[in-house]
Write an enzyme that holds these catalytic residues in place. Sequence first.
Site, PDB file in Angstrom:
ATOM      1  CG  PHE A  11      -2.153   0.659   0.899  1.00  0.00           C
ATOM      2  CD1 PHE A  11      -3.102   0.557   0.058  1.00  0.00           C
ATOM      3  CD2 PHE A  11      -2.615   1.954   1.782  1.00  0.00           C
ATOM      4  CE1 PHE A  11      -4.311   1.186  -0.345  1.00  0.00           C
ATOM      5  CE2 PHE A  11      -3.719   2.564   1.848  1.00  0.00           C
ATOM      6  CZ  PHE A  11      -4.591   2.516   0.762  1.00  0.00           C
ATOM      7  CB  THR A 104      19.508 -11.304  -7.654  1.00  0.00           C
ATOM      8  OG1 THR A 104      19.133 -11.035  -6.287  1.00  0.00           O
ATOM      9  CG2 THR A 104      20.467 -10.338  -7.793  1.00  0.00           C
ATOM     10  CD  GLU A 152       1.256  -2.445 -21.185  1.00  0.00           C
ATOM     11  OE1 GLU A 152       0.491  -3.107 -21.917  1.00  0.00           O
ATOM     12  OE2 GLU A 152       2.294  -2.184 -21.358  1.00  0.00           O
ATOM     13  CB  VAL A 155       8.022  -2.511 -19.699  1.00  0.00           C
ATOM     14  CG1 VAL A 155       8.855  -1.521 -20.671  1.00  0.00           C
ATOM     15  CG2 VAL A 155       8.222  -3.734 -19.663  1.00  0.00           C
ATOM     16  N   GLY A 209      13.170  13.578  -7.079  1.00  0.00           N
ATOM     17  CA  GLY A 209      12.380  12.220  -6.865  1.00  0.00           C
ATOM     18  C   GLY A 209      12.624  11.375  -7.920  1.00  0.00           C
ATOM     19  CE  LYS A 227      11.774  -0.511 -16.015  1.00  0.00           C
ATOM     20  NZ  LYS A 227      12.106   1.047 -15.707  1.00  0.00           N
ATOM     21  N   GLY A 325       5.552   7.018 -12.047  1.00  0.00           N
ATOM     22  CA  GLY A 325       4.544   8.030 -11.688  1.00  0.00           C
ATOM     23  C   GLY A 325       3.647   7.070 -10.929  1.00  0.00           C
TER      24      GLY A 325
END
Lengths: 362, 362
Positions: A11, A104, A152, A155, A209, A227, A325
């Site tokens: 959370f 890892t 989704e 990436v 940030g 990724k 974000g």
Amino acid sequence: MGRYDLALIGFGGVNRALAELISRSGERLAEELGFALRVVAITDLRAGSLVDTDGIDLAPLLAAEPGELSFAGRAGGSADPRNEWVIREVPADIVVEATFTDPTDGEPALSHVRWALESSKHVCTTNKGPVALAGRALKQLAAERGVGFEFEGSVLSGTPILRTVERMFAGLEVTGVQGILNGTSNYILGRLEEGVELSAAIAEAQELGYAEADPTADIEGHDVQLKVMILANEVLGADLRREDVFCEGISAITPHEVRDAASKGLRWKLVGSAVRQEDGSVDARVAPLALPAQHPLAGISGPVNAVAFHTDLLGTVTVSGPGAGRIETAYALLSDIIAIHQRHADDDTAPTRPVLKETHRV
Amino acid sequence: MGRYDLALIGFGGVNRALAELISRSGERLAEELGFALRVVAITDLRAGSLVDTDGIDLAPLLAAEPGELSFAGRAGGSADPRNEWVIREVPADIVVEATFTDPTDGEPALSHVRWALESSKHVCTTNKGPVALAGRALKQLAAERGVGFEFEGSVLSGTPILRTVERMFAGLEVTGVQGILNGTSNYILGRLEEGVELSAAIAEAQELGYAEADPTADIEGHDVQLKVMILANEVLGADLRREDVFCEGISAITPHEVRDAASKGLRWKLVGSAVRQEDGSVDARVAPLALPAQHPLAGISGPVNAVAFHTDLLGTVTVSGPGAGRIETAYALLSDIIAIHQRHADDDTAPTRPVLKETHRV
């Protein structure tokens, strides 16, 4: 109209943003999407766990400062996250996994995903670790249990990348992908171009940030490496391990090199790529490249991320958008839930519960 | 496996490229897509018309030089295009419309589309005229007849734009779109940046095959205007007429202005935009804009096109790719046929004909 009951695992910013979306816009979304969402369990390393199979009232939780939230003492609450118990035993339809992942071994996210699939629950996750390191096994497990496994957000947060390939490229052969997959390193390269030293650019990125306290994963390309594994495996059908992906970060690049290249119309970018070779294998790598101005990734600046898909019939198609974000990543989870609904609306796992007018407990 | 019988209206570069794709890769595509494609009619202003309800053997047609192709004298052939008769009477499943369109009345493409829908046939078209000028009425007609009307190629050829909104943005609100929608003007602006005069840049674009003999529609923004109408109507639900879209092209821009802006980090682009206003209306316009380097369209160079979607939860997502090209536009038609199949596979219009092993006549 049916409804999905969600268990939110983790959370922090992302699942909190999803809870805000459900709390504030749930009715409008239900009208648009044709199904309602209800949260029946939340677990969090710091806050503990909270279960209410009649639906958790989210508003009071969202009113608390994130750092001060505790589930202990609330009805159905505990100071103990009880992740395995919540994932396995609480009767949720979809487990929404947004904790964290060790690069890892993929833990603890990997275990969360596996427990949920073993319990025949749909899963969506924003964590790249489980997908990069065990995607094939987890997809097989999901198929065996007849449930969805969507990721989704692993990436480019909510920017549609994996689903673009799946839904937009039928009849095309994708021969390779190249991406700017890490906003922090891309921001830093932009600052080097403007003459700022690496250490100062890193400090700036931390202040804004973008960068973690330990920026190694961003700077040395390890984040991009995972990724790239996901793109290679999902888009090109490879089955790569981490050691198969060459990885070089941006720490050896100097402002002088970057500015010198810029004066020649070239832009240094940290590029993750996966390209089908003539023998059918996939070459996957992470490395800084000086791209000419007309390259589709050359104009991708700051914290924006992008993936260029190279195809047989359509040439190069590029999708760019936010790579991080909390709200953008929460949207990735919503898009996963929508995908689960679309894929499974006709089978037994579709929501059958009637929606009550009163979804909050008195 | 089922099959769709196609009537190709227009046999210029685009439908010829589609025929090549079917002829060369039809079996591989059928295996991937789950349905076969067969051409039963072709019409063309110059070549005439050719009908064979057992399937036209495409190879000999594709072996002929495009300018020398004539259907007269062939079995089922005529020097007369017979468009209306072919569209209405030949028992095709899908009419594939790739002729041309007058920007003021949409003809002859508009009539082709209407005849096909009136005959309860699925339609896909690459022509922006019918979509921009009569999209709403044609979609309603298609809905009444229970057939598909698809037109991904009307904007950015095969680069998925309209279908990205439809399939990727569920749960999002798109608040506006901005696009570089004309490759010729974008190429010319790039050359102005490099100090070339407008007239010389236009001549270059003509030599490269980007610009028409009469470049007015590209230079003055009329081509973009129609595409903005399509984006405004399809993405933002507007119902704009041509006179509602302010239109200014690039003919008044000087190399000096473009280079001066470039020296300040700005890039002149011909931008088509449609933005939701506070009162709910949509402001749509075509105008040159000097974009800052970090704008998602600033880096789109040469003949590449792009659309930036501004959304509530996901910020800006940009899709870029080819805006023209015969194979790229033929892929748009293939993607339309796939969409028709996906939407209508379960209803009466789905292909029911068995596929014969021998699809070519002896």
